[in-house]
Design an enzyme around this catalytic site. Structure first.
Site, short mmCIF file in Angstrom:
data_model
loop_
_atom_site.label_atom_id
_atom_site.label_comp_id
_atom_site.label_asym_id
_atom_site.label_seq_id
_atom_site.Cartn_x
_atom_site.Cartn_y
_atom_site.Cartn_z
N THR D 51 38.52 36.54 39.94
CA THR D 51 37.48 36.10 39.01
C THR D 51 37.22 34.63 39.29
O THR D 51 38.16 33.84 39.50
CB THR D 51 37.83 36.39 37.54
OG1 THR D 51 36.71 35.99 36.74
CG2 THR D 51 39.09 35.68 37.07
N GLU D 52 35.94 34.27 39.36
CA GLU D 52 35.59 32.95 39.91
C GLU D 52 36.04 31.79 39.03
O GLU D 52 36.04 30.65 39.48
CB GLU D 52 34.09 32.87 40.22
CG GLU D 52 33.17 33.12 39.05
CD GLU D 52 32.69 34.55 39.00
OE1 GLU D 52 33.48 35.47 39.30
OE2 GLU D 52 31.52 34.76 38.62
#
Lengths: 237, 216, 237, 216
Positions: D51-52
């Site tokens: 997840t960024e």
């Protein structure tokens, strides 16, 4: 299942091909993956371009790789140190190429390669011979040189602790170029003093996330480059 | 070959530089002579030493038996880490340098020119193996560059010159020069002598300096 | 002696001046330095340019700072989220400027600002409206956009643990923009849930080295942004 | 408003995408529908979710009482971290994305064009607050972009079009499209239908697709 663990250094370096670009971690004797380099000597791949801060010491490790005529070009910041004998001689004979890069520019170019940045501007080397032929540009009244990201086919890196996902911890100043080289190489090959179970490394302290690593191999008691040099050892032994 | 001893010795030069480093400064010491400076930080000041190979908080040299091949400085000498130190990778280390986060860097010199150009990485001799290390990054990135050098070469030639004849490390980067003879500030208006060693007078100093020197 | 510890949030933000550029950490509710932002509201500095991934939620924290008309411009990637009410309204009324930056470009521009890189090239946003007016350039046959580093006068950052040198540890995904914002700001002001003795933090696991930090203030039990929003709280209380 | 049910439902679409993700892949799931994919990774495969906002190794949603405001995904929803996970800052996270280290990203779409252009960040309506997040970084950086979308809009208009009319997220970036009606590969030679849902035939598919579709 993800298992990046190779059984031996030989197995870890088996895919390296002639003409490959290889990043090799280490700053002086700290962080140099001697066992992986020796496996690469046994393996024999030729015409390599090697990216590393120095050119190795004595007749072991990177110096031995160069002495074995496997390296056609070095990209580095400081090719001569107290114990570097091999590179200077070959360089004077015109048998090896050199691209000299300031140390911080080298680190940043490697990181850029790993981060998908093809080029960036830096003040380093402006108005010096190392900026000759390079594009310069003014930002906010100050001149900068354009430098390119560097990628590699492989990286050979030494660390302290790894898991089968390739998460890495390093030891003190042996960290140096390891993390950014793992980022910039298609296949980062890492020797670790210990490989631990998944979950043993606190997620908050991972230095190199496994995504940047292709293979890890456990080398429990890595040789000391200093010790080998004091003993005047050569590789192949 | 050693001439009549006069001026400050290396320890005195190091002490003088150390005395001018303020409390709380982040300092990078170049390889060789500059390393001496760490020994003379005045009592009560806290100065944090950075080494570009990935350590902030360099401590004193270890005892022989405590040396660790993986805990070294940029000169590849064994060091220690102080309490409150931290390790980081090379790109982060040079982000500290290039990003202007290091306050002071003390470096050696082959030549310094009147406008603060520095030559300290190559004598440009044909056949020499070129090697630059972190010198160019340091001079461009660090706020204040201090030069720690003998005033002249071993042959008595000026190192403080009109124009550098050796390849440059950086242009207009030097702020202060500490030599065995004098302390010199490099300003937009030229080189000003801040202090001279005992037994050195301005005329003598000018005689062994190619660059124009001014007095405050 | 180096002692970056401020006694109160008010003291920590006291030097912020009108017209300053301020980076504020956080991604949604994780890592937002609510207590520092509230101190900045009390302090009253105006005409601020704020760099932050979002524009705050409800009527507290960054949203409250905006609602208090202290912000003239936002530089961010995602100015509207489920609970963002304040920014959209002011933006529609033309009372606040917006520079929209893709999230990864924002992170990289901030890092570049901190690392002394004035500009770099990225593939992100090529051929989109966000690349309009920007310089594009081909490297190896692929187009890239030139983006500029961002620096700030101040950063307001939340972390978990700090020492008096300013060494920082973060908590899980609350790390997000904190480390790069500390790098890019002249004065990074950090609230930590705990301030520990020098030497208590292992040098191998420091996330943000103290050199990037100007002030730390201990906020032992930081408020939960989610909780405040559920309670429909407003600041000033 | 709900039309006659046909084609795959969301869970089936998610399952289909999950089935095509190979063992060992590093995968970023976009906000919303794509998050469903994590639930259907086939037994025996190890897939690492990124997840960024700074986590590699996203695990399942926590029980309500285990939710942690500081452990969330890019959609700001509470998540967990698997064993072997790691946290990192935003610049490192997007270095993973931009640097080509993520293998697969699953995203939603407003429109996909025949040559793989994607529009999924803005409908370009005047007065709308523009917001882009990480979409443009993901489409340029990730090796394989998979689109997870209904085949048409709620009003029955094609989302797979000749040319996008909405502002682009990226040009020529989409590799595969999984809709409720079909799985479509986007190639240099055009769009090829790999599979159709039960009850969907090629003629029907063409009738609700503006882009030209081909059969293998």
């Amino acid at each position: 299942m993800i298992n990046k663990v190779a059984k031996t250094a030989a197995e870890a370096v088996a895919d390296i091909f002639d003409g490959a670009t290889i990043m090799i971690s280490g700053f002086g004797e700290a962080g140099s993956p001697i066992e992986l380099i020796h496996a690469l000597i046994d393996h024999g791949a030729k015409n390599l371009t090697v990216v590393s801060n120095n050119t190795g010491n004595g007749h072991i490790g990177l110096a031995a790789l160069i002495e074995n005529k496997q390296v056609k070009k070095m990209i580095c910041s400081f090719p001569r140190t107290a114990n570097s004998i091999v590179f200077p001689e070959l360089y004077r004979q015109g048998e090896i190429e050199l691209e000299l890069v300031p140390q911080g520019t080298l680190a940043e170019r490697i990181r850029a390669g790993g981060a998908g940045v093809p080029a960036f501007f830096t003040p380093t080397s402006v108005n010096t011979p190392l900026a000759e032929g390079k594009e310069t540009r003014i930002f906010d009244g100050k001149p900068y040189v354009m430098e390119f990201g560097i990628k590699a086919d492989f990286a050979l890196v030494k660390c302290k602790t790894a898991d089968r996902y390739g998460n890495l911890l390093f030891n003190k100043t042996a960290r140096n170029f390891g993390p950014v080289m793992c980022m910039a190489a298609k296949s980062a090959i890492v020797q670790a003093s210990e490989i631990v179970e998944i979950g043993s490394i606190d997620p908050e302290i991972v230095v190199t996330p496994g995504i940047f690593v292709k293979k890890v191999v456990e080398i429990t008691n890595p040789v000391s480059e200093n010790q080998l040099i004091r003993e005047n050892r050569r590789y192949p032994w | 070959m050693v001439a009549e001893i006069k001026g400050w010795n290396r320890e005195q030069m190091a002490q003088k530089i150390a005395g001018d480093i303020p409390d709380g400064a982040y300092v990078n010491l170049g390889i060789g002579l500059p390393e001496l400076v760490a020994n003379y930080i005045p009592e009560g000041r806290e100065v944090i030493f950075h080494t570009e190979n990935g350590l902030l908080g360099v401590g004193p040299s270890p005892a022989k038996e405590d040396e660790d091949d993986e805990l070294i400085n940029a000169g590849k000498k064994p060091v220690t880490a102080i309490k409150g130190a931290c390790f980081f990778h090379h790109a982060d280390s040079f982000a500290m340098i290039r990003g202007g986060h290091i306050d002071i860097c003390v470096l050696g010199a082959f030549q310094v020119s009147e406008n603060g150009d520095l030559a300290n990485w190559s004598t440009g001799e044909p056949g020499a193996i070129p090697a630059v290390g972190g010198a160019m990054d340091l001079v461009e990135g660090v706020k204040t560059i201090i030069i720690f050098t003998q005033h002249t070469t071993k042959n008595g030639e000026p190192k403080i010159v009109k124009e550098c004849t050796y390849p440059l490390t950086g242009k207009g980067v030097v702020s202060h020069i500490y030599t065995d003879y004098a302390v010199i500030d490099v300003t937009d208006n030229g080189m000003f002598v801040r202090e001279m060693a005992p037994g050195i007078d301005f005329e003598f100093l000018k005689s062994c300096t190619e660059a124009e020197l001014k007095q405050y």
